[in-house]
Design an enzyme around this catalytic site. Structure first.
Site, PDB file in Angstrom:
ATOM      1  N   GLU A 133      -5.959  -5.029   0.717  1.00  0.00           N
ATOM      2  CA  GLU A 133      -6.954  -5.186   1.786  1.00  0.00           C
ATOM      3  C   GLU A 133      -8.369  -5.470   1.272  1.00  0.00           C
ATOM      4  O   GLU A 133      -9.337  -4.817   1.654  1.00  0.00           O
ATOM      5  CB  GLU A 133      -6.943  -3.934   2.680  1.00  0.00           C
ATOM      6  CG  GLU A 133      -5.571  -3.671   3.286  1.00  0.00           C
ATOM      7  CD  GLU A 133      -5.497  -2.404   4.119  1.00  0.00           C
ATOM      8  OE1 GLU A 133      -6.546  -1.814   4.403  1.00  0.00           O
ATOM      9  OE2 GLU A 133      -4.372  -2.011   4.483  1.00  0.00           O
ATOM     10  N   ASN A 174      -1.857  -7.373  -1.246  1.00  0.00           N
ATOM     11  CA  ASN A 174      -1.312  -6.924   0.045  1.00  0.00           C
ATOM     12  C   ASN A 174      -2.431  -6.862   1.080  1.00  0.00           C
ATOM     13  O   ASN A 174      -3.540  -6.402   0.778  1.00  0.00           O
ATOM     14  CB  ASN A 174      -0.700  -5.518  -0.151  1.00  0.00           C
ATOM     15  CG  ASN A 174       0.128  -5.050   1.017  1.00  0.00           C
ATOM     16  OD1 ASN A 174       1.016  -5.769   1.494  1.00  0.00           O
ATOM     17  ND2 ASN A 174      -0.154  -3.853   1.510  1.00  0.00           N
ATOM     18  N   HIS A 210       1.694  -5.321  10.654  1.00  0.00           N
ATOM     19  CA  HIS A 210       1.569  -4.253  11.658  1.00  0.00           C
ATOM     20  C   HIS A 210       1.366  -4.944  12.999  1.00  0.00           C
ATOM     21  O   HIS A 210       0.260  -5.364  13.342  1.00  0.00           O
ATOM     22  CB  HIS A 210       0.383  -3.345  11.328  1.00  0.00           C
ATOM     23  CG  HIS A 210       0.599  -2.522  10.100  1.00  0.00           C
ATOM     24  ND1 HIS A 210       1.603  -1.575  10.005  1.00  0.00           N
ATOM     25  CD2 HIS A 210      -0.038  -2.510   8.910  1.00  0.00           C
ATOM     26  CE1 HIS A 210       1.572  -1.009   8.812  1.00  0.00           C
ATOM     27  NE2 HIS A 210       0.591  -1.559   8.128  1.00  0.00           N
ATOM     28  N   GLU A 240       4.850  -4.111   5.527  1.00  0.00           N
ATOM     29  CA  GLU A 240       4.602  -2.848   6.244  1.00  0.00           C
ATOM     30  C   GLU A 240       4.929  -2.994   7.744  1.00  0.00           C
ATOM     31  O   GLU A 240       4.199  -2.570   8.606  1.00  0.00           O
ATOM     32  CB  GLU A 240       3.139  -2.411   6.072  1.00  0.00           C
ATOM     33  CG  GLU A 240       2.712  -2.260   4.626  1.00  0.00           C
ATOM     34  CD  GLU A 240       1.304  -1.705   4.486  1.00  0.00           C
ATOM     35  OE1 GLU A 240       0.730  -1.234   5.495  1.00  0.00           O
ATOM     36  OE2 GLU A 240       0.754  -1.710   3.360  1.00  0.00           O
ATOM     37  N   ASP A 242       5.822  -2.787  11.416  1.00  0.00           N
ATOM     38  CA  ASP A 242       6.117  -1.916  12.543  1.00  0.00           C
ATOM     39  C   ASP A 242       5.626  -2.626  13.798  1.00  0.00           C
ATOM     40  O   ASP A 242       4.804  -3.538  13.716  1.00  0.00           O
ATOM     41  CB  ASP A 242       5.511  -0.507  12.411  1.00  0.00           C
ATOM     42  CG  ASP A 242       4.052  -0.488  11.966  1.00  0.00           C
ATOM     43  OD1 ASP A 242       3.640   0.477  11.307  1.00  0.00           O
ATOM     44  OD2 ASP A 242       3.314  -1.448  12.283  1.00  0.00           O
TER      45      ASP A 242
HETATM   46  O1  G3I Z   1      -1.622  15.027   2.027  1.00  0.00           O
HETATM   47  C1  G3I Z   1      -2.808  15.437   2.705  1.00  0.00           C
HETATM   48  C2  G3I Z   1      -2.736  16.905   3.078  1.00  0.00           C
HETATM   49  O2  G3I Z   1      -2.725  17.678   1.893  1.00  0.00           O
HETATM   50  C3  G3I Z   1      -3.949  17.265   3.947  1.00  0.00           C
HETATM   51  O3  G3I Z   1      -3.832  18.610   4.363  1.00  0.00           O
HETATM   52  C4  G3I Z   1      -3.974  16.352   5.157  1.00  0.00           C
HETATM   53  C5  G3I Z   1      -5.138  16.652   6.083  1.00  0.00           C
HETATM   54  O4  G3I Z   1      -6.247  15.849   5.735  1.00  0.00           O
HETATM   55  O5  G3I Z   1      -4.094  14.990   4.704  1.00  0.00           O
HETATM   56  C6  G3I Z   1      -2.943  14.601   3.958  1.00  0.00           C
HETATM   57  O6  G3I Z   1      -3.123  13.261   3.551  1.00  0.00           O
HETATM   58  C7  G3I Z   1      -2.907  12.326   4.600  1.00  0.00           C
HETATM   59  C8  G3I Z   1      -1.858  11.331   4.103  1.00  0.00           C
HETATM   60  O7  G3I Z   1      -1.695  10.259   5.044  1.00  0.00           O
HETATM   61  C9  G3I Z   1      -0.503  11.987   3.880  1.00  0.00           C
HETATM   62  O8  G3I Z   1      -0.022  12.487   5.086  1.00  0.00           O
HETATM   63  C10 G3I Z   1      -4.239  11.602   4.826  1.00  0.00           C
HETATM   64  O9  G3I Z   1      -5.145  12.488   5.426  1.00  0.00           O
HETATM   65  C11 G3I Z   1      -3.994  10.425   5.776  1.00  0.00           C
HETATM   66  O10 G3I Z   1      -5.176   9.637   5.877  1.00  0.00           O
HETATM   67  C12 G3I Z   1      -2.913   9.510   5.194  1.00  0.00           C
HETATM   68  O11 G3I Z   1      -2.690   8.464   6.130  1.00  0.00           O
HETATM   69  C13 G3I Z   1      -2.018   7.325   5.539  1.00  0.00           C
HETATM   70  C14 G3I Z   1      -2.983   6.120   5.519  1.00  0.00           C
HETATM   71  O12 G3I Z   1      -2.292   4.957   5.044  1.00  0.00           O
HETATM   72  C15 G3I Z   1      -4.166   6.372   4.613  1.00  0.00           C
HETATM   73  O13 G3I Z   1      -3.697   6.513   3.282  1.00  0.00           O
HETATM   74  C16 G3I Z   1      -0.816   6.995   6.419  1.00  0.00           C
HETATM   75  O14 G3I Z   1       0.139   8.048   6.340  1.00  0.00           O
HETATM   76  C17 G3I Z   1      -0.187   5.699   5.960  1.00  0.00           C
HETATM   77  O15 G3I Z   1       0.849   5.300   6.861  1.00  0.00           O
HETATM   78  C18 G3I Z   1      -1.225   4.581   5.917  1.00  0.00           C
HETATM   79  O16 G3I Z   1      -0.608   3.451   5.418  1.00  0.00           O
HETATM   80  C19 G3I Z   1      -1.470   2.291   5.247  1.00  0.00           C
HETATM   81  C20 G3I Z   1      -1.051   1.580   3.979  1.00  0.00           C
HETATM   82  O17 G3I Z   1      -1.136   2.462   2.898  1.00  0.00           O
HETATM   83  C21 G3I Z   1      -1.885   0.326   3.766  1.00  0.00           C
HETATM   84  N1  G3I Z   1      -1.797  -0.556   4.933  1.00  0.00           N
HETATM   85  C22 G3I Z   1      -2.183   0.101   6.185  1.00  0.00           C
HETATM   86  C23 G3I Z   1      -1.315   1.328   6.436  1.00  0.00           C
HETATM   87  C24 G3I Z   1      -1.685   1.980   7.747  1.00  0.00           C
HETATM   88  O18 G3I Z   1      -2.983   2.467   7.690  1.00  0.00           O
END
Ligand code: G3I
Length: 480
Positions: A133, A174, A210, A240, A242
């Site tokens: 991105e 990506n 997406h 990715e 969905d």
């Molecule tokens: O693991 C921590 C946990 O320890 C903590 O208590 C909790 C509360 O803040 O956060 C947890 O981390 C979260 C993580 O997902 C794992 O669940 C992050 O806050 C949260 O921001 C993260 O969201 C992910 C997001 O990317 C940001 O990394 C989504 O699951 C994931 O589906 C999303 O995927 C992205 C791709 O990587 C790139 N393309 C877009 C796509 C959608 O945004």
């Protein structure tokens, strides 16, 4: 474990002998039996949804923790699944301790991260999403922060450092919103050219995909864009996928039917383009999707919360086999504008039939006094509730050096505000014909009093150029 030994066993991962079919994995729920069983049985390719991102791996400047990532790899290796690492350079979930670093320090931190992380997994990953991105929406340049700090040379170095650390891994760029010809995909195309010119060893590009049923690339448009990036020597992943359904009114059955068509069209585009090598869903069960937190309650994936297959699963089997959705009859009487029957000047333009069409004659809008004035056709009464429509038209700007052209769907419905939906938009260079194409689901609570498909373009140096449209087709897709 060699997967798909007995050929097509009705799972997504074994439909095609050529395509890898995968899912993003939420490592936090791998211990749930239903989740693990579907993941292990259906998919041959896995992307860690989060545990290989920079922040989760490197909590402090001098410590990395690969525990969770290695646990996921133990699962994939047990089930003979290939893995794509995700994502080395991304501004989201960047480690907190990198906040405030100046550009040189940030580049050094990225270098240390790649030179520590990639060797740890060397030989165990099929690919890496190296840069994720980097381009702003609308193609408005390189994203500020991490990507700008790296710049072209730093992003090229990221690919070089990854290649050096694991020569066996395919290296990907990506991004999202780049699946169709548009300003952003044009900007990503230029970025890839610049990175390749800087010596970056890029093997492929991920179209995140997406989507929502509201509108998404048509099969034709997605195939053309895959082919365009293949011309740069890249393989393509749908990385990715969905499909949100909640944005369009309709019964749940109608929404899931439209969702199934979307999945089928996207999978078929990849199956039909040799350069496209993989389709990865971003999760697989509605029980765990990022969509609900980001967009509100939805059911974007092919399994529901109780791990029951939805219509999208059967549709994916067909799409992955290279069988796109079936198109019904043509809704536009004279899409080729040979006589101009059914065409009008939307908003007030004057429409004429001219001989210099893309093929045969074309419709030309002149005397435009507003940017939304352009050639249009009426679809009023032709599109049933909840149906998925595929549209395509070629357009060009006359008497100007080219410019931006947009295809718009206007829906007027009693009781709700008029809706103007941009289905496709592109810059037409030097007055060339450009393909505008998209698919969309039309939902409405009461039958629209007006449904018009038209093409528009903004003023160029204060002048509203004449607009030509040709070879328009509008068809309703069916799931079966
Ligand atoms: O693991 C921590 C946990 O320890 C903590 O208590 C909790 C509360 O803040 O956060 C947890 O981390 C979260 C993580 O997902 C794992 O669940 C992050 O806050 C949260 O921001 C993260 O969201 C992910 C997001 O990317 C940001 O990394 C989504 O699951 C994931 O589906 C999303 O995927 C992205 C791709 O990587 C790139 N393309 C877009 C796509 C959608 O945004």
């Amino acid at each position: 474990m060699q997967r798909c030994l007995d050929g097509d066993d009705g799972t997504l991962g074994c439909v095609s002998a050529r395509l890898l079919v995968g899912a993003a994995v939420n490592a936090e729920v791998l211990d749930q039996q239903d989740y693990a069983e579907v993941l292990a049985s259906e998919f041959g390719y896995v992307t860690p949804e989060n545990v290989m991102k920079w922040g989760p791996l490197q909590a402090t400047a001098d410590s990395w923790d690969f525990t969770k990532a290695d646990e996921l790899l133990a699962f994939t290796e047990q089930h003979g699944q290939l893995v794509k690492g995700h994502a080395l350079v991304w501004h989201v979930q960047q480690p907190d301790w990198t906040t405030g670093l100046d550009a040189p320090a940030l580049v050094s931190a990225v270098e240390a991260h790649i030179k520590q992380t990639v060797p740890h997994f060397a030989g165990r990953l099929r690919a890496w999403d190296v840069v994720n991105e980097a381009i702003l929406d609308g193609g408005l340049g390189i994203r500020p922060g991490l990507h700008t700090a790296l710049g072209i040379s730093g992003m090229a170095d990221a690919f070089k450092w990854a290649r050096e650390a694991d020569p066996s891994a395919k290296l990907y760029y990506n991004d999202y919103g780049i699946e169709l010809f548009n300003d952003k995909s044009d900007a990503v195309y230029r970025l890839i050219q610049d990175l390749l010119a800087a010596g970056a060893p890029i093997d492929g590009i991920g179209f995140q995909a997406h989507f929502s049923t509201r509108h998404y690339p048509s099969l034709e448009g997605l195939r053309a864009n895959i082919a365009r990036f293949a011309d740069l020597g890249l393989t393509v992943n749908i990385s990715e996928l969905d499909v949100r359904t909640a944005e369009v009114p309709g019964t749940k059955a109608e929404r899931l039917a439209a969702q199934a068509i979307t999945y089928r069209e996207v999978a078929a585009a990849c199956a039909l383009e040799e350069a496209c090598e993989a389709v990865t869903l971003w999760g697989f069960t509605d029980a765990y999707s990022w969509v609900d937190g980001e967009f509100g309650a939805d059911d974007p994936l092919p399994w529901d919360e109780t791990y029951q297959k939805k219509p999208a699963h059967a549709a994916l089997l067909l799409g992955l086999a290279g069988e796109p959705s079936l198109a019904g009859a043509e809704l536009v009487a004279d899409g080729g504008c040979e006589t101009g029957t059914g065409w009008s000047g939307f908003g007030g333009a004057t429409i004429g039939v001219v001989a210099n069409g893309r093929t045969g004659n074309a419709c030309r809008a002149t005397a435009r006094t507003e940017e939304y004035h352009g050639p249009g056709v009426s679809l009023t009464g032709k599109v049933p509730q909840g149906s998925t429509v595929s549209v395509r038209a070629y357009a060009r700007i006359a008497n100007a050096e080219g410019g931006r052209i947009r295809m718009i769907l206007k829906k007027a419905e009693a009781g709700v505000a008029d809706e103007y939906r941009e289905l496709a938009g592109r810059v037409a260079p030097n007055a060339d014909w450009v393909l505008l194409t998209a698919n969309f689901t039309l939902g409405f609570a009461t039958t629209p009093s007006e449904l018009t498909l038209y093409v528009e373009s903004p003023a160029i140096d204060g002048q509203l150029p004449n607009l030509l449209v040709d070879d328009m087709t509008v068809k309703i897709l069916s799931a079966d």
